[in-house]
Design an enzyme around this catalytic site. Structure first.
Site, PDB file in Angstrom:
ATOM      1  N   ASP A  75       7.449  -8.593  -1.861  1.00  0.00           N
ATOM      2  CA  ASP A  75       8.056  -7.738  -0.851  1.00  0.00           C
ATOM      3  C   ASP A  75       8.544  -6.512  -1.588  1.00  0.00           C
ATOM      4  O   ASP A  75       9.238  -6.613  -2.602  1.00  0.00           O
ATOM      5  CB  ASP A  75       9.197  -8.424  -0.102  1.00  0.00           C
ATOM      6  N   GLY A 157       0.159   3.586   0.676  1.00  0.00           N
ATOM      7  CA  GLY A 157       1.530   3.728   1.167  1.00  0.00           C
ATOM      8  C   GLY A 157       2.167   5.060   0.783  1.00  0.00           C
ATOM      9  O   GLY A 157       1.594   6.136   0.996  1.00  0.00           O
ATOM     10  N   TYR A 158       3.350   4.977   0.205  1.00  0.00           N
ATOM     11  CA  TYR A 158       4.143   6.172  -0.124  1.00  0.00           C
ATOM     12  C   TYR A 158       3.812   6.740  -1.510  1.00  0.00           C
ATOM     13  O   TYR A 158       4.525   7.633  -1.988  1.00  0.00           O
ATOM     14  CB  TYR A 158       5.636   5.830  -0.072  1.00  0.00           C
ATOM     15  N   HIS A 184       6.766  -0.481 -10.482  1.00  0.00           N
ATOM     16  CA  HIS A 184       7.667  -1.551 -10.033  1.00  0.00           C
ATOM     17  C   HIS A 184       6.922  -2.890  -9.958  1.00  0.00           C
ATOM     18  O   HIS A 184       7.415  -3.924 -10.377  1.00  0.00           O
ATOM     19  CB  HIS A 184       8.285  -1.186  -8.677  1.00  0.00           C
TER      20      HIS A 184
HETATM   21  P1  IMP Z   1       5.970  -5.279   2.751  1.00  0.00           P
HETATM   22  O1  IMP Z   1       6.362  -5.683   1.357  1.00  0.00           O
HETATM   23  O2  IMP Z   1       4.837  -6.056   3.297  1.00  0.00           O
HETATM   24  O3  IMP Z   1       7.168  -5.216   3.644  1.00  0.00           O
HETATM   25  O4  IMP Z   1       5.392  -3.807   2.671  1.00  0.00           O
HETATM   26  C1  IMP Z   1       5.848  -2.932   1.734  1.00  0.00           C
HETATM   27  C2  IMP Z   1       5.498  -1.505   2.091  1.00  0.00           C
HETATM   28  O5  IMP Z   1       6.153  -0.692   1.103  1.00  0.00           O
HETATM   29  C3  IMP Z   1       4.038  -1.201   1.975  1.00  0.00           C
HETATM   30  O6  IMP Z   1       3.369  -1.277   3.192  1.00  0.00           O
HETATM   31  C4  IMP Z   1       4.061   0.236   1.483  1.00  0.00           C
HETATM   32  O7  IMP Z   1       4.264   1.080   2.541  1.00  0.00           O
HETATM   33  C5  IMP Z   1       5.305   0.310   0.644  1.00  0.00           C
HETATM   34  N1  IMP Z   1       4.970   0.074  -0.758  1.00  0.00           N
HETATM   35  C6  IMP Z   1       5.243  -1.036  -1.499  1.00  0.00           C
HETATM   36  N2  IMP Z   1       4.748  -0.903  -2.741  1.00  0.00           N
HETATM   37  C7  IMP Z   1       4.148   0.292  -2.772  1.00  0.00           C
HETATM   38  C8  IMP Z   1       3.432   0.979  -3.776  1.00  0.00           C
HETATM   39  O8  IMP Z   1       3.215   0.513  -4.910  1.00  0.00           O
HETATM   40  N3  IMP Z   1       2.979   2.197  -3.432  1.00  0.00           N
HETATM   41  C9  IMP Z   1       3.174   2.752  -2.215  1.00  0.00           C
HETATM   42  N4  IMP Z   1       3.808   2.157  -1.236  1.00  0.00           N
HETATM   43  C10 IMP Z   1       4.294   0.917  -1.508  1.00  0.00           C
END
Ligand code: IMP
Length: 198
Positions: A75, A157-158, A184
């Site tokens: 997460d 993502g970002y 990270h």
């Molecule tokens: P979740 O962990 O499924 O809630 O989703 C985490 C969200 O955080 C992803 O859909 C991305 O939008 C963002 N995210 C997490 N890690 C990264 C990364 O390494 N790069 C860019 N966006 C990230």
């Protein structure tokens, strides 16, 4: 701490293609066979917790139980100082059902507005869970700045709006090997490998 045997199959409890690609690359050199939750047809549980660790635990336990195999869940999210840590655990949700990250990034930038504080960070919580309910968690955070406009075609993502502290390029401008040198996710995976495999 319970360890994974080399050659053991590990479920990657995510349906996110960007994360899957990164985990596959990060785990490939370590002799772990990985299979994704999607390949096994596992459902995607609702992320009902309010912390990264809580959601990682929830996803890992659900997958381990459903697949009867050890499962690793991530997460993670993008946090902005001027927004009191938002979008944080809600990073995926800010992109809406269409998973529109240009829209999510614009929203973040609009909310920062003229605030000179552009500090931001990425967090990654990992949970390795076993079918019998045992689990271990790992956590890493990388500091940087939220840049505008977004830069770079790589990643997901970002990535294009995050520039790690001390770097002149965003995650979106790095190839995967460069991102894995200190991201990270790479840092959290390093702890997981130390704790469970090496
Ligand atoms: P979740 O962990 O499924 O809630 O989703 C985490 C969200 O955080 C992803 O859909 C991305 O939008 C963002 N995210 C997490 N890690 C990264 C990364 O390494 N790069 C860019 N966006 C990230």
């Amino acid at each position: 701490m319970r360890r994974l045997e080399r050659g053991q199959t590990l479920v990657l409890a995510t349906h996110n293609k960007g994360k899957l690609r990164e985990f596959t690359e990060l785990l490939a050199p370590h002799g772990i066979r990985v299979v994704s939750a999607g390949e096994l047809g596992l459902p995607e549980p609702d992320e009902t917790e309010t912390t990264f660790i809580g959601n990682a635990r929830l996803k890992a336990h659900a997958a381990a139980k459903a697949a009867s195999l050890p499962a690793l869940a991530d997460d993670s999210g993008f946090s902005v100082s001027a927004l009191n840590g938002d979008p944080g655990v809600y990073s995926a949700r800010w992109a809406g059902p269409e998973k529109d990250f240009p829209v999510a990034m614009s929203r973040v930038n609009d909310l920062i507005g003229n605030n000179p504080d552009r500090r931001a960070w990425f967090t990654c919580a990992l949970c390795l869970a076993w079918p019998d309910g045992i689990s271990q968690t790992y956590f890493a955070r990388v500091e940087g700045d939220a840049v505008w406009p977004p830069r770079g075609p790589a990643g997901f993502g970002y990535d294009p709006m995050f520039q790690p502290r001390g770097k002149t390029v965003t995650y979106g401008e790095m190839n995967s090997a460069e991102k894995h040198r200190g991201s990270h996710r790479a840092r959290a995976v390093e702890q997981f490998l130390k704790g469970c495999i090496l």
